[in-house]
Design an enzyme around this catalytic site. Structure first.
Site, short mmCIF file in Angstrom:
data_model
loop_
_atom_site.label_atom_id
_atom_site.label_comp_id
_atom_site.label_asym_id
_atom_site.label_seq_id
_atom_site.Cartn_x
_atom_site.Cartn_y
_atom_site.Cartn_z
N ASP A 109 -78.71 -22.86 35.51
CA ASP A 109 -79.94 -23.65 35.34
C ASP A 109 -81.08 -22.98 36.11
OD1 ASP A 109 -80.97 -26.63 34.57
OD2 ASP A 109 -81.85 -25.97 36.46
N TYR A 133 -89.23 -21.12 38.86
CA TYR A 133 -88.38 -20.63 39.96
C TYR A 133 -88.61 -19.13 40.20
CZ TYR A 133 -85.72 -24.98 39.05
OH TYR A 133 -85.34 -26.28 38.83
N LYS A 162 -86.89 -23.71 31.80
CA LYS A 162 -87.85 -24.83 31.68
C LYS A 162 -89.28 -24.30 31.63
CE LYS A 162 -84.79 -27.16 34.96
NZ LYS A 162 -84.38 -26.15 35.95
N HIS A 178 -90.54 -29.11 31.90
CA HIS A 178 -90.17 -29.26 33.31
C HIS A 178 -90.81 -30.49 33.95
CE1 HIS A 178 -89.08 -26.65 37.06
NE2 HIS A 178 -88.85 -27.92 37.29
N LEU A 204 -76.29 -32.98 45.09
CA LEU A 204 -75.74 -33.13 46.45
C LEU A 204 -76.81 -33.69 47.39
CD1 LEU A 204 -73.79 -29.73 46.65
CD2 LEU A 204 -72.79 -32.02 46.43
N LYS A 239 -76.46 -26.17 43.81
CA LYS A 239 -76.92 -24.86 44.25
C LYS A 239 -76.31 -24.49 45.59
CE LYS A 239 -80.38 -24.09 46.85
NZ LYS A 239 -81.71 -24.06 47.45
N VAL A 276 -76.07 -20.53 48.08
CA VAL A 276 -76.06 -19.07 48.06
C VAL A 276 -74.84 -18.55 48.82
CG1 VAL A 276 -78.55 -18.74 47.76
CG2 VAL A 276 -77.62 -19.03 50.07
#
Ligand code: NAD
Length: 289
Positions: free
Chosen positions: A47, A52, A77, A110, A189, A231, A233
């Protein structure tokens, strides 16, 4: 090789119900690495968004993965400065170019302000032309949904909104269910909220199932029929977040998590006055084009 279930959208396409979000992941190689790690670990749904600024790295990671295109679901988006019809058509082509793809699986409006109807028309046409498989919206509250969607020729397939155990969008979900529109959770989350992760009920369930709190939250959302793309990293979390398909919460446990809903406003209130201007002034998505 992946054990991720799919959900059927109202246009008949099958979307992986679980994916990977790349909001705020920088395009300095970090997005490339995170998406590459996610694909290696079995994620098949990414996504991203024009806003972004990392579509190029997402596309490169997909290409370099060697995974056949039709096995990966890609969402992007359109940003609100591009909603005028001609701009919207160009924006779709630019997303395709940046991602290096012949088609995008899901494209969203968006932010629901301004010339939404013109952007939607351009997206409907791109869908007919095979450039996009499914189209949807994001950040539509019940009020905004009722303002725009009755005028659309095509029903959106999804509405991507904030959703977590404290913010369960009950009113919106009733409206969307009538039109078989699937909810996609952003911030599944709670964007890592300490309060949510300390919630005693979720910690008790984590102990019971030998899982971590993130996995309990994501499993709850999955069983609610909500699409999630957490998400991270960090490779260890990218791995653990996906490990939610080998246990099932009971219906009593689902009810007790449902009861955590606070029925309040989210961290971003799309209905607040001045949001459109605030967002328009916040960034120029074509600054580096
Ligand atoms: P999220 O709820 O996925 O939270 C991500 C944060 O939670 C991480 O930065 C990390 O700090 C923490 N985290 C991740 N895994 C964890 C774990 N296992 N344990 C503890 N903490 C953990 O928030 P998000 O990134 O905002 O939302 C997910 C995706 O939704 C985004 O990446 C993006 O693709 C999409 N999104 C869309 C919109 C929209 O307007 N449509 C807005 C925000 C996000």
């Amino acid at each position: 090789m992946t054990n991720i279930p799919t959900f059927k959208l109202n246009d008949g396409t099958e979307i992986p119900s679980f994916g990977f979000g790349v909001f705020q992941i920088p395009a300095d190689g970090t997005t490339y690495k995170a998406v590459s790690d996610a694909l290696k670990l079995g994620y098949r749904h990414i996504d991203t968004a024009v806003a972004y600024f990392n579509e190029q790295e997402v596309g490169k990671a997909i290409k370099d993965s060697g995974i056949p295109r039709d096995q990966i679901w890609v969402t992007s988006k359109m940003w609100l400065q591009d909603y005028a019809y001609e701009d919207a058509k160009k924006a779709i082509d630019l997303s395709l170019k940046k991602l290096g793809l012949d088609y995008i699986d899901l494209y969203l409006i968006h932010q629901p302000y301004g010339k939404v109807d013109e952007a939607w028309k351009a997206m409907e046409e791109a869908k007919k032309a095979g450039k996009i498989r499914s189209i949807g919206v994001s950040n539509m509250t019940p009020k905004i949904w009722n303002e725009f969607v009755p005028k659309f020729a095509t029903m959106p397939s999804v509405n991507q909104v904030q959703f977590d155990p404290y913010f369960q969008q009950k009113e919106l979900r009733q409206i969307m269910a009538k039109a078989h529109v699937t909810l996609e959770a952003w911030g599944p989350l709670g964007q890592g909220s300490k309060e949510l992760f300390s919630e005693p009920l979720l910690n008790d369930l984590a102990k019971k199932y030998g899982k971590d709190v993130g996995q309990i939250i994501l499993r709850f959302e999955h069983q609610e029929g909500v699409i999630v793309f957490p998400k991270s990293v960090h490779e260890a979390r990218i791995k653990s977040n996906k490990d939610i398909f080998d246990f099932e919460l009971t219906s009593d446990e689902m009810d007790s998590i449902r009861a955590l809903d606070r029925n309040g406003k989210g961290m971003h209130d799309p209905d607040a006055p001045g949001v459109e201007d605030m967002l328009l002034n916040a960034l120029d998505v074509h600054a580096n084009d």
